[in-house]
Write a protein that holds these residues in place. Structure first.
Motif, PDB file in Angstrom:
ATOM      1  N   MET A   1       0.847  -1.204   0.000  1.00  0.00           N
ATOM      2  CA  MET A   1       0.000   0.000   0.000  1.00  0.00           C
ATOM      3  C   MET A   1       0.880   1.251   0.000  1.00  0.00           C
ATOM      4  O   MET A   1       1.874   1.316   0.715  1.00  0.00           O
ATOM      5  CB  MET A   1      -0.902   0.007   1.248  1.00  0.00           C
ATOM      6  CG  MET A   1      -1.855   1.189   1.319  1.00  0.00           C
ATOM      7  SD  MET A   1      -2.819   1.212   2.851  1.00  0.00           S
ATOM      8  CE  MET A   1      -3.794  -0.268   2.638  1.00  0.00           C
ATOM      9  N   GLU A   2       0.506   2.215  -0.789  1.00  0.00           N
ATOM     10  CA  GLU A   2       1.267   3.460  -0.856  1.00  0.00           C
ATOM     11  C   GLU A   2       1.120   4.261   0.435  1.00  0.00           C
ATOM     12  O   GLU A   2       0.082   4.221   1.094  1.00  0.00           O
ATOM     13  CB  GLU A   2       0.789   4.294  -2.045  1.00  0.00           C
ATOM     14  CG  GLU A   2       1.106   3.682  -3.397  1.00  0.00           C
ATOM     15  CD  GLU A   2       0.667   4.563  -4.545  1.00  0.00           C
ATOM     16  OE1 GLU A   2       0.044   5.631  -4.264  1.00  0.00           O
ATOM     17  OE2 GLU A   2       0.925   4.216  -5.702  1.00  0.00           O
ATOM     18  N   MET A   3       2.189   4.993   0.769  1.00  0.00           N
ATOM     19  CA  MET A   3       2.208   5.743   2.021  1.00  0.00           C
ATOM     20  C   MET A   3       1.055   6.742   2.112  1.00  0.00           C
ATOM     21  O   MET A   3       0.406   6.869   3.170  1.00  0.00           O
ATOM     22  CB  MET A   3       3.553   6.474   2.172  1.00  0.00           C
ATOM     23  CG  MET A   3       3.672   7.224   3.485  1.00  0.00           C
ATOM     24  SD  MET A   3       5.277   8.059   3.681  1.00  0.00           S
ATOM     25  CE  MET A   3       6.350   6.652   3.938  1.00  0.00           C
ATOM     26  N   LYS A   4       0.785   7.426   1.044  1.00  0.00           N
ATOM     27  CA  LYS A   4      -0.262   8.446   1.060  1.00  0.00           C
ATOM     28  C   LYS A   4      -1.623   7.836   1.396  1.00  0.00           C
ATOM     29  O   LYS A   4      -2.393   8.379   2.205  1.00  0.00           O
ATOM     30  CB  LYS A   4      -0.314   9.155  -0.294  1.00  0.00           C
ATOM     31  CG  LYS A   4      -1.142  10.433  -0.287  1.00  0.00           C
ATOM     32  CD  LYS A   4      -0.970  11.169  -1.613  1.00  0.00           C
ATOM     33  CE  LYS A   4      -1.729  12.485  -1.594  1.00  0.00           C
ATOM     34  NZ  LYS A   4      -1.549  13.236  -2.852  1.00  0.00           N
ATOM     35  N   LYS A   5      -1.910   6.692   0.794  1.00  0.00           N
ATOM     36  CA  LYS A   5      -3.183   6.010   1.062  1.00  0.00           C
ATOM     37  C   LYS A   5      -3.218   5.484   2.488  1.00  0.00           C
ATOM     38  O   LYS A   5      -4.260   5.541   3.156  1.00  0.00           O
ATOM     39  CB  LYS A   5      -3.363   4.862   0.057  1.00  0.00           C
ATOM     40  CG  LYS A   5      -4.717   4.168   0.171  1.00  0.00           C
ATOM     41  CD  LYS A   5      -4.863   3.109  -0.904  1.00  0.00           C
ATOM     42  CE  LYS A   5      -6.225   2.432  -0.805  1.00  0.00           C
ATOM     43  NZ  LYS A   5      -6.378   1.366  -1.839  1.00  0.00           N
ATOM     44  N   ARG A   6      -2.079   4.982   2.957  1.00  0.00           N
ATOM     45  CA  ARG A   6      -2.009   4.467   4.324  1.00  0.00           C
ATOM     46  C   ARG A   6      -2.284   5.569   5.339  1.00  0.00           C
ATOM     47  O   ARG A   6      -2.974   5.353   6.347  1.00  0.00           O
ATOM     48  CB  ARG A   6      -0.621   3.856   4.557  1.00  0.00           C
ATOM     49  CG  ARG A   6      -0.358   3.375   5.964  1.00  0.00           C
ATOM     50  CD  ARG A   6      -1.186   2.144   6.317  1.00  0.00           C
ATOM     51  NE  ARG A   6      -0.834   1.671   7.646  1.00  0.00           N
ATOM     52  CZ  ARG A   6       0.180   0.843   7.897  1.00  0.00           C
ATOM     53  NH1 ARG A   6       0.915   0.362   6.888  1.00  0.00           N
ATOM     54  NH2 ARG A   6       0.439   0.461   9.121  1.00  0.00           N
ATOM     55  N   ILE A   7      -1.762   6.749   5.096  1.00  0.00           N
ATOM     56  CA  ILE A   7      -1.999   7.876   6.003  1.00  0.00           C
ATOM     57  C   ILE A   7      -3.489   8.196   6.075  1.00  0.00           C
ATOM     58  O   ILE A   7      -4.042   8.443   7.151  1.00  0.00           O
ATOM     59  CB  ILE A   7      -1.196   9.112   5.553  1.00  0.00           C
ATOM     60  CG1 ILE A   7       0.296   8.866   5.765  1.00  0.00           C
ATOM     61  CG2 ILE A   7      -1.638  10.363   6.325  1.00  0.00           C
ATOM     62  CD1 ILE A   7       1.188   9.953   5.206  1.00  0.00           C
ATOM     63  N   THR A   8      -4.145   8.183   4.920  1.00  0.00           N
ATOM     64  CA  THR A   8      -5.587   8.457   4.875  1.00  0.00           C
ATOM     65  C   THR A   8      -6.351   7.438   5.711  1.00  0.00           C
ATOM     66  O   THR A   8      -7.281   7.798   6.463  1.00  0.00           O
ATOM     67  CB  THR A   8      -6.102   8.421   3.422  1.00  0.00           C
ATOM     68  OG1 THR A   8      -5.398   9.394   2.651  1.00  0.00           O
ATOM     69  CG2 THR A   8      -7.591   8.728   3.367  1.00  0.00           C
ATOM     70  N   LEU A   9      -5.978   6.175   5.617  1.00  0.00           N
ATOM     71  CA  LEU A   9      -6.639   5.130   6.400  1.00  0.00           C
ATOM     72  C   LEU A   9      -6.379   5.306   7.893  1.00  0.00           C
ATOM     73  O   LEU A   9      -7.280   5.141   8.713  1.00  0.00           O
ATOM     74  CB  LEU A   9      -6.158   3.752   5.937  1.00  0.00           C
ATOM     75  CG  LEU A   9      -6.619   3.295   4.549  1.00  0.00           C
ATOM     76  CD1 LEU A   9      -5.954   1.976   4.181  1.00  0.00           C
ATOM     77  CD2 LEU A   9      -8.130   3.161   4.488  1.00  0.00           C
ATOM     78  N   GLU A  10      -5.146   5.650   8.242  1.00  0.00           N
ATOM     79  CA  GLU A  10      -4.789   5.808   9.646  1.00  0.00           C
ATOM     80  C   GLU A  10      -5.488   6.998  10.305  1.00  0.00           C
ATOM     81  O   GLU A  10      -5.740   6.992  11.516  1.00  0.00           O
ATOM     82  CB  GLU A  10      -3.266   5.964   9.799  1.00  0.00           C
ATOM     83  CG  GLU A  10      -2.467   4.713   9.483  1.00  0.00           C
ATOM     84  CD  GLU A  10      -2.677   3.607  10.492  1.00  0.00           C
ATOM     85  OE1 GLU A  10      -2.965   3.918  11.674  1.00  0.00           O
ATOM     86  OE2 GLU A  10      -2.579   2.430  10.107  1.00  0.00           O
ATOM     87  N   LEU A  11      -5.823   7.974   9.520  1.00  0.00           N
ATOM     88  CA  LEU A  11      -6.506   9.149  10.071  1.00  0.00           C
ATOM     89  C   LEU A  11      -7.897   8.812  10.584  1.00  0.00           C
ATOM     90  O   LEU A  11      -8.384   9.415  11.549  1.00  0.00           O
ATOM     91  CB  LEU A  11      -6.602  10.256   9.013  1.00  0.00           C
ATOM     92  CG  LEU A  11      -5.331  11.047   8.735  1.00  0.00           C
ATOM     93  CD1 LEU A  11      -5.543  12.019   7.588  1.00  0.00           C
ATOM     94  CD2 LEU A  11      -4.881  11.811   9.970  1.00  0.00           C
TER      95      LEU A  11
END
Length: 237
Positions: A1-11
């Protein structure tokens, strides 16, 4: 998973400025650089980016409240001066498993005045002669290197300390609930004594009632006798 997408999920629909911890381990960075993080994460205190194929920290945003930074198992070989500029309050930094080879690279961490713990385990720099002594001399602000201080005392684990304190509190509560030995036995004895006394009082009351009834009966008999005597006298007259 790309970092940008992972950040969105973690938020999880939270605003970036409300987040204090962010774990992005094992996701994929874009071209070896940080992507998706920005200055709006101003309350961030803990950031973990382990094994994300990072080669550069150039795009690390300003995170003035960041205390702990996990960067283990990446491909970082330099550019550490960025950390002092953008994360000046770091106290813990994990760079284990990266491509750090010499003391000159680590020298950039001298400006992290609050740094107390540094991990360089599994980096090539650990193969240098007098590696530990050299790092402690170079970074005099740190207390622990790779989990140990200069006297080889292991760094305390704050989580374990909390658990032990919690166990002690639980033990104290159990003792309070249990009460001192023999307490309940004494109370039982007092209850038994009270019940015996009650039986004695009841027996005494029953005896008194019986005696009173006998006296009343005797008085009634005397009255009947007097009345009978009076009737006989009248008949004699």
């Amino acid at each position: 998973m790309e970092m940008k997408k992972r950040i969105t999920l973690e938020l999880r629909n939270r605003a970036p400025e409300k987040v204090t911890e962010l774990v992005l381990d094992n996701c994929r960075s874009s071209n070896g650089e940080i992507e998706g993080l920005n200055d709006s994460f101003k309350e961030l205190e803990f950031l973990s980016m382990a094994n994300v194929e990072l080669t550069s920290l150039a795009k690390l945003p300003t995170l003035s409240k960041l205390r702990k930074l996990e960067l283990s198992d990446n491909i970082i070989s330099g550019g550490l001066e960025v950390l002092a500029e953008r994360c000046p309050n770091l106290t813990y930094l994990n760079l284990s498993g990266n491509k750090i080879k010499d003391l000159g690279t680590v020298e950039a961490l001298q400006n992290l005045k609050n740094l107390k713990s540094l991990d360089l385990f599994n980096c090539e720099i650990t193969n240098l002669e007098d590696y530990r002594d050299s790092i402690f001399e170079l970074l005099q602000q740190i207390t622990y290197l790779d989990g140990f201080d200069q006297e080889d005392n292991e760094a305390p684990d704050s989580e374990d300390d909390d658990d032990e304190e919690g166990d002690e509190d639980d033990d104290d509560e159990d003792e309070d609930e249990a009460g001192p030995p023999g307490e309940y036995e004494e109370e039982d004895d007092e209850d038994d004594g009270g019940s015996d006394l009650g039986e004695g009082e009841e027996e005494e009351e029953v005896g008194l009632s019986y005696l009173m009834k006998e006296e009343i009966q005797d008085e009634d008999d005397d009255d009947d006798y007097v009345e009978e005597g009076g009737d006989e006298e009248e008949e004699g007259k």
